[in-house]
Design a protein around this motif. Structure first.
Motif, PDB file in Angstrom:
ATOM      1  N   ILE A  18     -25.525  13.784  16.048  1.00 57.66           N
ATOM      2  CA  ILE A  18     -26.790  14.526  16.093  1.00 57.66           C
ATOM      3  C   ILE A  18     -27.751  13.846  15.131  1.00 57.66           C
ATOM      4  CG2 ILE A  18     -27.935  16.734  15.614  1.00 57.66           C
ATOM      5  CD1 ILE A  18     -25.183  18.068  16.010  1.00 57.66           C
ATOM      6  N   GLY A  29     -23.044  20.075  12.488  1.00 52.30           N
ATOM      7  CA  GLY A  29     -22.935  18.677  12.113  1.00 52.30           C
ATOM      8  C   GLY A  29     -22.378  18.473  10.719  1.00 52.30           C
ATOM      9  N   ARG A  31     -21.320  15.293  15.249  1.00 48.98           N
ATOM     10  CA  ARG A  31     -21.408  16.521  16.044  1.00 48.98           C
ATOM     11  C   ARG A  31     -20.031  17.191  16.056  1.00 48.98           C
ATOM     12  NH1 ARG A  31     -24.795  18.193  20.425  1.00 48.98           N
ATOM     13  NH2 ARG A  31     -25.865  16.161  20.395  1.00 48.98           N
ATOM     14  N   PRO A  71     -21.868  18.563  25.466  1.00 50.22           N
ATOM     15  CA  PRO A  71     -22.823  17.986  24.513  1.00 50.22           C
ATOM     16  C   PRO A  71     -24.218  17.905  25.110  1.00 50.22           C
ATOM     17  CG  PRO A  71     -20.810  16.662  24.635  1.00 50.22           C
ATOM     18  CD  PRO A  71     -20.749  17.650  25.749  1.00 50.22           C
TER      19      PRO A  71
END
Length: 315
Positions: free
Chosen positions: A241, A273, A292, A315
């Motif tokens: 991320i 995260g 992530r 995702p």
């Protein structure tokens, strides 16, 4: 993230982001369940190294690059090693976690635990957090009875990962800027503590889309002349991320700490995260890269025995 000065290595101007929160504000640890400081101990000297979060009574989650020079001795105690002037690793001291501290100078009974085991993600490449899989699990010696972080895809879930429905925040004890100096404190008992920041900080960060982040990181690598050192490095949206675009950011000492999302029907934060790396701290249009956690929910569950309570989202 960047190493602390204790490692005896010169910090490059373009360092990986492992420090304190830039442009942040004082945080209430009650808003960050399981927040922890991973420290190394040498005699009566304590050094904050990285952030972490307790995710169960026995396990903490952090970044792999925070523990890549640590060793388990006697099958029961994690010891941090550091490079000497010749680059050889030498024994420094035991690793501990201090949990739930709003101020590292004020530690209460039952919040400090030795680390007895370390599990690094098998896909991590030592010395290269920018290549992904930058996660590690710390097994503490004892049982933490306080609150723990909820992990996206494992013990928590987020409503949406797109504005305007979400708000991302990062927290840690890292530096407040690339050139910021560490703080020191001493207790009456002679305990000496060094940390980038004694008081827990937090900052709001905008989420950066995966493709936009990939393009920006590639531009920065070229701009800074890092093509050789970062050859083949990119951002993988499925497992990483990006957040922050200058001003507020994570920095040295924040590595391994949480990136969390609020706005989930008042149920509190969900950790989405783990602070991993970035090019500098708080630089304009320079996003931080975070692992992530939902992409690693299965691995975390297998290694820790934590029972998943949600189904990981795509995702």
């Amino acid at each position: 993230m960047r190493r602390s000065a204790r490692w005896g290595l010169a910090l490059a101007t373009l360092a990986l982001a492992t420090a304190c929160v830039v442009a942040g504000r004082d945080a209430d640890p009650a808003d960050w369940p399981g927040i922890a400081s991973m420290q190394s101990v040498s005699g009566r000297d304590f050094y904050h190294e990285c952030g972490a979060t307790m995710i169960s009574q026995s396990w903490a989650l952090t970044a792999a690059h925070c523990v890549e020079t640590a060793r388990i001795e006697g099958g029961r105690r994690a010891i941090q090693y550091v490079p000497d002037a010749d680059g050889q690793l030498v024994r420094f001291g035991p690793m501990i976690v201090t949990i739930g501290a709003g101020d590292l100078r004020r530690v209460t009974k039952g919040t400090v635990f030795p680390v007895k085991g370390i599990t690094v993600h098998p896909g991590y490449t030592r010395g290269h957090p920018e290549r992904g899989n930058d996660l590690a699990l710390l097994h503490i010696d004892g049982a933490w009875t306080g609150p723990v972080a909820r992990l996206d895809g494992l013990t928590g879930s987020v409503d949406s990962f797109d504005p305007p429905y979400m708000e991302l925040m990062v927290a840690g004890y890292g530096k407040t800027g690339e050139q910021a100096t560490s703080q020191e404190a001493a207790s009456r008992s002679g305990r000496h503590l060094t940390a980038p920041m004694m008081v827990l900080q937090q900052a709001d960060l905008p989420k950066i889309g995966g493709e936009a982040c990939k393009a920006r990181i590639a531009e920065l690598i070229t701009q800074y002349g890092l093509q050789d050192d970062y050859a083949g490095v990119s951002v993988t949206p499925d497992t990483q991320i990006c957040a922050g675009a200058g001003y507020a950011d994570s920095c040295q000492g924040d590595s391994g700490g949480p990136l969390a999302q609020w706005g989930n029907g008042g149920a509190g934060p969900v950790q989405v995260g783990v602070v991993s790396w970035g090019l500098g701290c708080g630089r304009q249009d320079s996003p931080g890269v975070y692992m992530r956690v939902s992409a690693y929910a299965g691995w975390i569950a297998r290694e820790t025995g934590i029972t998943p309570t949600v189904t990981p989202a795509a995702p």
